[in-house]
Design an enzyme around this catalytic site. Structure first.
Site, PDB file in Angstrom:
ATOM      1  N   LYS A  80       0.843  -1.200   0.000  1.00 13.71           N
ATOM      2  CA  LYS A  80       0.000   0.000   0.000  1.00 13.71           C
ATOM      3  C   LYS A  80       0.881   1.253   0.000  1.00 13.71           C
ATOM      4  O   LYS A  80       0.587   2.228  -0.695  1.00 13.71           O
ATOM      5  CB  LYS A  80      -0.945  -0.023   1.217  1.00 13.71           C
ATOM      6  CG  LYS A  80      -2.058  -1.046   1.028  1.00 13.71           C
ATOM      7  CD  LYS A  80      -2.804  -1.374   2.302  1.00 13.71           C
ATOM      8  CE  LYS A  80      -3.772  -2.535   2.040  1.00 13.71           C
ATOM      9  NZ  LYS A  80      -4.362  -3.090   3.262  1.00 13.71           N
ATOM     10  N   GLN A 124      -5.151  -2.069   9.417  1.00 13.00           N
ATOM     11  CA  GLN A 124      -4.756  -3.286   8.714  1.00 13.00           C
ATOM     12  C   GLN A 124      -5.297  -4.501   9.473  1.00 13.00           C
ATOM     13  O   GLN A 124      -4.946  -4.714  10.631  1.00 13.00           O
ATOM     14  CB  GLN A 124      -3.226  -3.356   8.593  1.00 13.00           C
ATOM     15  CG  GLN A 124      -2.733  -4.548   7.808  1.00 13.00           C
ATOM     16  CD  GLN A 124      -3.190  -4.544   6.349  1.00 13.00           C
ATOM     17  OE1 GLN A 124      -3.108  -3.531   5.665  1.00 13.00           O
ATOM     18  NE2 GLN A 124      -3.687  -5.667   5.864  1.00 13.00           N
ATOM     19  N   ASP A 147     -11.181   2.193   3.912  1.00 14.23           N
ATOM     20  CA  ASP A 147     -11.607   0.819   3.602  1.00 14.23           C
ATOM     21  C   ASP A 147     -13.117   0.706   3.429  1.00 14.23           C
ATOM     22  O   ASP A 147     -13.620  -0.345   3.044  1.00 14.23           O
ATOM     23  CB  ASP A 147     -11.178  -0.113   4.745  1.00 14.23           C
ATOM     24  CG  ASP A 147     -10.032  -1.020   4.338  1.00 14.23           C
ATOM     25  OD1 ASP A 147      -9.772  -1.136   3.133  1.00 14.23           O
ATOM     26  OD2 ASP A 147      -9.408  -1.602   5.244  1.00 14.23           O
TER      27      ASP A 147
END
Ligand code: NAP
Length: 318
Positions: A80, A124, A147
C-alpha cells in the site's frame, strides 16, 4: 427453469473484454486483468493529484494503522505504501506492538482523525487476538474511512448515499464495468457473506440491477445454485472450492479468494485451469481482484481529498 444469459468474449484488446449474448459459446475464458486496470486508474489518480495540488497546497494522505507483527500484514502494508508513492499520496503509517491496549489504539486512531494532512485511514486487518477490531473501526472518522468498513459507510451503501465504499467489492465492480459485463437483469451468485466482502458485494450487484443470491457455508447444493449464475463472485476463503461442476458455459467468474500454496505461489477459491475452459471471463489470482483492492483504497483517499477542497471527482462512475 428460465435460461441464463450467457456472454461470449468478442474482443481481446488489452484489458478490455467486451461481452455479448452468445448462448452456446464455449471457449477459454478471457482474463479480467486487475493489474492493467489498476495501473490505468493509478495514472488517473496521479493526474488528479497533480492538478489539485495548487488548490489544496498538499498531497492527499493515507494512514495505515498496523498492530503487531503478522508477516502477511507487513507485506500488504508495504504494498500500500508503494502504491501511495507511485500515485503521489503521502503515507502516514503507525505501527504499534501487538500488546498495545485497546484504548491506546483508539487514541492513535483519534489522532489520525484529527490530523489535517490525513484524508484516508485504514486499520490493517486482522489485528491480534484480544483486540476488538469492530470497536476500532467505529472510532474512525467515517469520512476518512479508506476501507469503507465503518458502520455508517455500510449504511450509506445500503441507502445508495455517497461515501467510501468497501474496497474489494468496489474493485470487483470496477473490473466488471471495465469488461462491460451486462449486470442489469443478470443472475449473480455471491459465495460468502462477510461484512468485508460478501455482503457489500451482494448489495453493489443488486444496486446494478442484478438479481443476487448469497451462498454461505450452510447453503445446500451449491453447485446447482452456482450453475445458474451469469456472474459468480467467489469469496469463501476456501482454496479450490469452485470447479468446473459449479460453472455454466459463458458465465463470468470473479475469484476473490487468495491463499498461499504450500509449494509456493498463490491460488484462489476457484480451480482456475478447469473453470477457464468453461467461463467467458475469469479473474486471475494473483493479478485480478487483489490489485484492484489496493487501487480502490487510493480512490477512497483521493476522493476524500478532492471533496475537501472542492475539486472534481477523480473517478466519476466508479
Ligand atoms: P470470511 O470472513 O472467512 O468469510 C467467508 C465466507 O465464505 C463466509 O460467509 C462463509 O460462510 C463462506 N463459506 C466458507 N466456506 C464455504 C463453503 N464451503 N461454501 C460456501 N460458503 C462458504 O472471509 P472474507 O474476509 O470474506 O474473505 C474471503 C476470501 O477473500 C479470503 O480468501 C480472503 O483472503 C480473500 N480476500 C481477498 C481480498 C483481495 O484483495 N483479493 C480482499 C479481501 C479478502 P459462513 O458465513 O456460513 O461462515
Amino acid at each position: 427453469m428460465v435460461p441464463c444469459q450467457r456472454w461470449k468474449a468478442e474482443s481481446k484488446r488489452t484489458s478490455v473484454v467486451r461481452l455479448t449474448l452468445a448462448p452456446e459459446s464455449v471457449m477459454p475464458a478471457q482474463r479480467l486483468d486487475g493489474r492493467t486496470l489498476a495501473a490505468r486508474l493509478e495514472g488517473v489518480l496521479a493526474e488528479a493529484i497533480r492538478h489539485g495540488l495548487s488548490v489544496a497546497g498538499r498531497p492527499p494522505g493515507l494512514a495505515v494503522l498496523r498492530v503487531g507483527d503478522d508477516p502477511a500484514s507487513g507485506v500488504y502494508v508495504a504494498n500500500k505504501e508503494k502504491a501511495c508513492a507511485r500515485v503521489g499520496l503521502a503515507s502516514h503509517g503507525a505501527h504499534l506492538s501487538g500488546d498495545t491496549p485497546q484504548q491506546e489504539l483508539e487514541a492513535a486512531l483519534r489522532q489520525l482523525n484529527d490530523n489535517a494532512a490525513v484524508d484516508g485511514i485504514l486499520v490493517q486487518l486482522p489485528v491480534p487476538d484480544g483486540i476488538d477490531d469492530q470497536a476500532l473501526l467505529q472510532v474512525l472518522d467515517p469520512d476518512k474511512d479508506a476501507d469503507g468498513l465503518h458502520p455508517l459507510n455500510l449504511g450509506r451503501l445500503v441507502r445508495s448515499e455517497p461515501g467510501p465504499r468497501s474496497c474489494t467489492p468496489a474493485g470487483v465492480m470496477a473490473l466488471l464495468k471495465e469488461a462491460q459485463v451486462p449486470l442489469s437483469g443478470a443472475r449473480a451468485v455471491v459465495i460468502g457473506r462477510s461484512t468485508l466482502v460478501g455482503q457489500p458485494m451482494a448489495l453493489m450487484l443488486q444496486k446494478a440491477d442484478a438479481t443476487v443470491t448469497v451462498a454461505h457455508s450452510r447453503t445446500r447444493e451449491l453447485a446447482e445454485l452456482t450453475r445458474q449464475a451469469d456472474v459468480l463472485v467467489v469469496a469463501a476463503g476456501r482454496p479450490g472450492l469452485i470447479g468446473a461442476e459449479h460453472v455454466s458455459p459463458g458465465a463470468v467468474v470473479v475469484d476473490v479468494g487468495i491463499h498461499r500454496k504450500a509449494e509456493g505461489g498463490l491460488c484462489g477459491d476457484v480451480r482456475s485451469a478447469e473453470v477457464a475452459e468453461i467461463a467467458a471471463a475469469l479473474t486471475p489470482v494473483p493479478g485480478g481482484v487483489g490489485p484492484m483492492t489496493v487501487t480502490m483504497l487510493l480512490v477512497n483517499a483521493v476522493r476524500a481529498w478532492t471533496r475537501r477542497y472542492g475539486l472534481p471527482d477523480p473517478c466519476p462512475g466508479l
